[in-house]
Design an enzyme around this catalytic site. Structure first.
Site, PDB file in Angstrom:
ATOM      1  N   ARG A 103       9.245   4.285   1.299  1.00  0.00           N
ATOM      2  CA  ARG A 103       8.311   3.549   2.158  1.00  0.00           C
ATOM      3  C   ARG A 103       6.884   4.064   1.942  1.00  0.00           C
ATOM      4  O   ARG A 103       5.938   3.282   1.821  1.00  0.00           O
ATOM      5  CB  ARG A 103       8.724   3.749   3.620  1.00  0.00           C
ATOM      6  N   ARG A 147      -3.605   2.106  -2.956  1.00  0.00           N
ATOM      7  CA  ARG A 147      -4.329   2.734  -4.071  1.00  0.00           C
ATOM      8  C   ARG A 147      -4.187   1.972  -5.375  1.00  0.00           C
ATOM      9  O   ARG A 147      -4.870   2.299  -6.351  1.00  0.00           O
ATOM     10  CB  ARG A 147      -3.858   4.184  -4.236  1.00  0.00           C
ATOM     11  N   HIS A 155       3.511   2.160   0.327  1.00  0.00           N
ATOM     12  CA  HIS A 155       2.215   2.124   1.019  1.00  0.00           C
ATOM     13  C   HIS A 155       1.095   2.637   0.094  1.00  0.00           C
ATOM     14  O   HIS A 155       0.009   2.056   0.016  1.00  0.00           O
ATOM     15  CB  HIS A 155       2.322   2.988   2.279  1.00  0.00           C
ATOM     16  N   GLU A 158      -8.347  12.357  -2.231  1.00  0.00           N
ATOM     17  CA  GLU A 158      -7.929  11.023  -1.758  1.00  0.00           C
ATOM     18  C   GLU A 158      -6.422  10.959  -1.576  1.00  0.00           C
ATOM     19  O   GLU A 158      -5.921  10.394  -0.597  1.00  0.00           O
ATOM     20  CB  GLU A 158      -8.391   9.945  -2.748  1.00  0.00           C
ATOM     21  N   LEU A 159      -5.693  11.554  -2.532  1.00  0.00           N
ATOM     22  CA  LEU A 159      -4.228  11.495  -2.479  1.00  0.00           C
ATOM     23  C   LEU A 159      -3.669  12.087  -1.186  1.00  0.00           C
ATOM     24  O   LEU A 159      -2.805  11.494  -0.536  1.00  0.00           O
ATOM     25  CB  LEU A 159      -3.650  12.255  -3.687  1.00  0.00           C
ATOM     26  N   ILE A 160      -4.193  13.262  -0.828  1.00  0.00           N
ATOM     27  CA  ILE A 160      -3.566  13.968   0.304  1.00  0.00           C
ATOM     28  C   ILE A 160      -3.915  13.364   1.665  1.00  0.00           C
ATOM     29  O   ILE A 160      -3.418  13.820   2.690  1.00  0.00           O
ATOM     30  CB  ILE A 160      -3.866  15.490   0.281  1.00  0.00           C
ATOM     31  N   HIS A 175      -2.775  10.589   2.285  1.00  0.00           N
ATOM     32  CA  HIS A 175      -1.492   9.924   2.560  1.00  0.00           C
ATOM     33  C   HIS A 175      -0.555  10.960   3.144  1.00  0.00           C
ATOM     34  O   HIS A 175      -0.147  11.898   2.461  1.00  0.00           O
ATOM     35  CB  HIS A 175      -0.947   9.283   1.279  1.00  0.00           C
ATOM     36  N   ARG A 176      -0.245  10.817   4.429  1.00  0.00           N
ATOM     37  CA  ARG A 176       0.448  11.887   5.159  1.00  0.00           C
ATOM     38  C   ARG A 176       1.894  11.548   5.458  1.00  0.00           C
ATOM     39  O   ARG A 176       2.793  12.343   5.188  1.00  0.00           O
ATOM     40  CB  ARG A 176      -0.279  12.148   6.496  1.00  0.00           C
TER      41      ARG A 176
HETATM   42  C1  LIG Z   1     -10.097   1.610  -0.908  1.00  0.00           C
HETATM   43  C2  LIG Z   1     -10.043   2.772   0.066  1.00  0.00           C
HETATM   44  C3  LIG Z   1     -11.211   3.307   0.553  1.00  0.00           C
HETATM   45  C4  LIG Z   1     -11.179   4.384   1.460  1.00  0.00           C
HETATM   46  N1  LIG Z   1     -12.350   4.912   1.928  1.00  0.00           N
HETATM   47  C5  LIG Z   1     -12.328   5.930   2.821  1.00  0.00           C
HETATM   48  C6  LIG Z   1     -13.542   6.506   3.347  1.00  0.00           C
HETATM   49  O1  LIG Z   1     -14.629   6.079   3.015  1.00  0.00           O
HETATM   50  N2  LIG Z   1     -13.448   7.552   4.206  1.00  0.00           N
HETATM   51  C7  LIG Z   1     -12.226   8.048   4.613  1.00  0.00           C
HETATM   52  O2  LIG Z   1     -12.184   8.990   5.410  1.00  0.00           O
HETATM   53  N3  LIG Z   1     -11.079   7.543   4.131  1.00  0.00           N
HETATM   54  C8  LIG Z   1     -11.098   6.506   3.255  1.00  0.00           C
HETATM   55  N4  LIG Z   1      -9.919   6.004   2.769  1.00  0.00           N
HETATM   56  C9  LIG Z   1      -8.662   6.636   3.156  1.00  0.00           C
HETATM   57  C10 LIG Z   1      -7.940   5.856   4.261  1.00  0.00           C
HETATM   58  O3  LIG Z   1      -8.721   5.778   5.431  1.00  0.00           O
HETATM   59  C11 LIG Z   1      -6.593   6.533   4.590  1.00  0.00           C
HETATM   60  O4  LIG Z   1      -6.820   7.832   5.057  1.00  0.00           O
HETATM   61  C12 LIG Z   1      -5.683   6.605   3.395  1.00  0.00           C
HETATM   62  O5  LIG Z   1      -5.656   5.394   2.695  1.00  0.00           O
HETATM   63  C13 LIG Z   1      -4.265   6.942   3.866  1.00  0.00           C
HETATM   64  O6  LIG Z   1      -3.776   5.837   4.583  1.00  0.00           O
HETATM   65  P1  LIG Z   1      -2.859   5.973   5.849  1.00  0.00           P
HETATM   66  O7  LIG Z   1      -3.497   6.803   6.901  1.00  0.00           O
HETATM   67  O8  LIG Z   1      -2.439   4.569   6.191  1.00  0.00           O
HETATM   68  O9  LIG Z   1      -1.619   6.760   5.180  1.00  0.00           O
HETATM   69  P2  LIG Z   1      -0.545   7.716   5.868  1.00  0.00           P
HETATM   70  O10 LIG Z   1      -1.171   8.888   6.465  1.00  0.00           O
HETATM   71  O11 LIG Z   1       0.443   7.992   4.780  1.00  0.00           O
HETATM   72  O12 LIG Z   1       0.072   6.850   7.009  1.00  0.00           O
HETATM   73  C14 LIG Z   1       0.882   5.713   6.692  1.00  0.00           C
HETATM   74  C15 LIG Z   1       0.962   4.862   7.952  1.00  0.00           C
HETATM   75  O13 LIG Z   1       1.665   5.586   8.957  1.00  0.00           O
HETATM   76  C16 LIG Z   1       1.069   5.315  10.228  1.00  0.00           C
HETATM   77  N5  LIG Z   1       0.498   6.593  10.749  1.00  0.00           N
HETATM   78  C17 LIG Z   1       0.291   7.741  10.045  1.00  0.00           C
HETATM   79  N6  LIG Z   1      -0.225   8.684  10.839  1.00  0.00           N
HETATM   80  C18 LIG Z   1      -0.339   8.152  12.054  1.00  0.00           C
HETATM   81  C19 LIG Z   1      -0.833   8.628  13.295  1.00  0.00           C
HETATM   82  N7  LIG Z   1      -1.287   9.869  13.432  1.00  0.00           N
HETATM   83  N8  LIG Z   1      -0.859   7.791  14.341  1.00  0.00           N
HETATM   84  C20 LIG Z   1      -0.388   6.529  14.242  1.00  0.00           C
HETATM   85  N9  LIG Z   1       0.105   5.989  13.091  1.00  0.00           N
HETATM   86  C21 LIG Z   1       0.117   6.793  12.015  1.00  0.00           C
HETATM   87  C22 LIG Z   1      -0.011   4.272  10.001  1.00  0.00           C
HETATM   88  O14 LIG Z   1       0.545   2.981  10.173  1.00  0.00           O
HETATM   89  C23 LIG Z   1      -0.388   4.503   8.568  1.00  0.00           C
HETATM   90  O15 LIG Z   1      -0.978   3.371   7.939  1.00  0.00           O
HETATM   91  C24 LIG Z   1      -9.943   4.917   1.877  1.00  0.00           C
HETATM   92  C25 LIG Z   1      -8.752   4.363   1.382  1.00  0.00           C
HETATM   93  C26 LIG Z   1      -8.796   3.301   0.495  1.00  0.00           C
HETATM   94  C27 LIG Z   1      -7.470   2.727  -0.040  1.00  0.00           C
END
Ligand SMILES: Cc1cc2nc3c(=O)[nH]c(=O)nc-3n(C[C@H](O)[C@H](O)[C@H](O)COP(=O)(O)OP(=O)(O)OC[C@H]3O[C@@H](n4cnc5c(N)ncnc54)[C@H](O)[C@@H]3O)c2cc1C
Length: 261
Positions: A202, A211, A206, A100-102, A104-105
């Site tokens: 930042r 989380r 997020h 789950e952690l990774i 976050h990109r």
């Molecule tokens: C309660 C919960 C349940 C979840 N359940 C699932 C699940 O069932 N299945 C699943 O696969 N995942 C699940 N996730 C994971 C979720 O979909 C995200 O992958 C994870 O939370 C990372 O978020 P993020 O992509 O916003 O973060 P980051 O990758 O750190 O991105 C941060 C922000 O940067 C921007 N960004 C990053 N990359 C791009 C890009 N390529 N294009 C455009 N903008 C970008 C977006 O605004 C994004 O919100 C869950 C997460 C939570 C918190």
């Protein structure tokens, strides 16, 4: 077999400011900057924001670092927060947590314990609280983990023998890697991992927001709250807007009025 139920989060690195070079910059720009910022991260973010509008000297406006950064957060000028980063080592967490952690990109870097190189014969396992609290469910969990662990140890040994015969010329390190990378396929999600992670302010905000929320999975929520607890002390001007509330099960959850800045 070692069972762990609590993560450990170690803050091992942080951003610093070279005050001497900042002074040189201000001198060359024939200006001044007064701030009460104390930590490298807070000073650096304020400095970065001020460079945008050259708000130094008589154009400085807000004098307190806290006020300046609070306004940056309220204005959702989040890119300024990308200049400050921290490094942590997280241990006592499961492979389900790290998966789950990774996800976050943006703004993150990871270095995780390799199950191909490291022998998992004495691995620890992370038991969810909800299972640990119920003796009957705990027994089922323990049995399953012990069975997987035993299978891993036997497979690693068997594979070592087979690989010795099949690939006699391979260096010993590669033989071990070949055995471990295959044997690990039977290890459960509960297997403990250790991960080194670096993230900017930042990205950390997020992470804490997503989380640390009530509907996040309990193990990652615990880590998010541990990170928040560290960051509130480390950089109050960047993380002081979060509140921690307690849920009906006694666990914590984080919330801020300034979402996804
Ligand atoms: C309660 C919960 C349940 C979840 N359940 C699932 C699940 O069932 N299945 C699943 O696969 N995942 C699940 N996730 C994971 C979720 O979909 C995200 O992958 C994870 O939370 C990372 O978020 P993020 O992509 O916003 O973060 P980051 O990758 O750190 O991105 C941060 C922000 O940067 C921007 N960004 C990053 N990359 C791009 C890009 N390529 N294009 C455009 N903008 C970008 C977006 O605004 C994004 O919100 C869950 C997460 C939570 C918190």
């Amino acid at each position: 077999m070692k069972i762990v139920t609590r993560p450990r989060v170690y803050l091992v690195g942080r951003t610093q400011v070279d005050q001497e070079v900042v002074r040189q910059f201000l001198d060359e720009e024939a200006t001044t900057w007064q701030t009460d910022g104390e930590t490298g991260s807070e000073l650096l973010c304020e400095l970065a924001g001020r460079v945008c509008y050259l708000s130094f000297g008589d154009k400085q406006g807000r004098r307190s670092n806290h006020d300046y950064l609070t306004n940056i957060i309220a204005m959702e000028h989040g890119s300024v927060l990308e200049h400050a980063a921290w490094s942590f080592i997280v241990t006592g967490v499961s492979r389900s947590f790290s998966h789950e952690l990774i996800r976050h990109r943006a703004g993150w870097a990871y270095s995780q314990l390799s199950q191909r190189y490291v022998d998992e014969s004495d691995a620890a396992y992370v038991e969810p609280d909800i299972i640990a609290a119920n003796p009957e469910l705990h027994d089922i969990w323990l049995q399953a983990v012990e069975m997987s662990h035993g299978a891993y140890v036997r497979l690693a040994q068997g594979l070592s023998e087979a690989i010795k015969q099949q690939y006699p010329a391979l260096p010993i390190r590669d033989k071990r890697k070949k055995a471990r990378e295959a044997a690990r396929s039977v290890l459960p999600n509960a297997t403990e991992t250790k991960i080194f992670m670096t993230a900017n302010a930042r990205a950390l905000r997020h992470f804490v927001e997503y989380r640390g929320a009530p509907d996040a999975e309990p193990e990652i929520r615990r880590v998010a709250l541990a990170v928040l607890q560290i960051m509130r002390v480390e950089a109050p001007a960047l993380f002081g807007d979060y509140d921690v509330e307690f849920l009906s099960d006694g666990s914590g959850a984080a919330a801020t009025p300034h979402k996804k800045i």
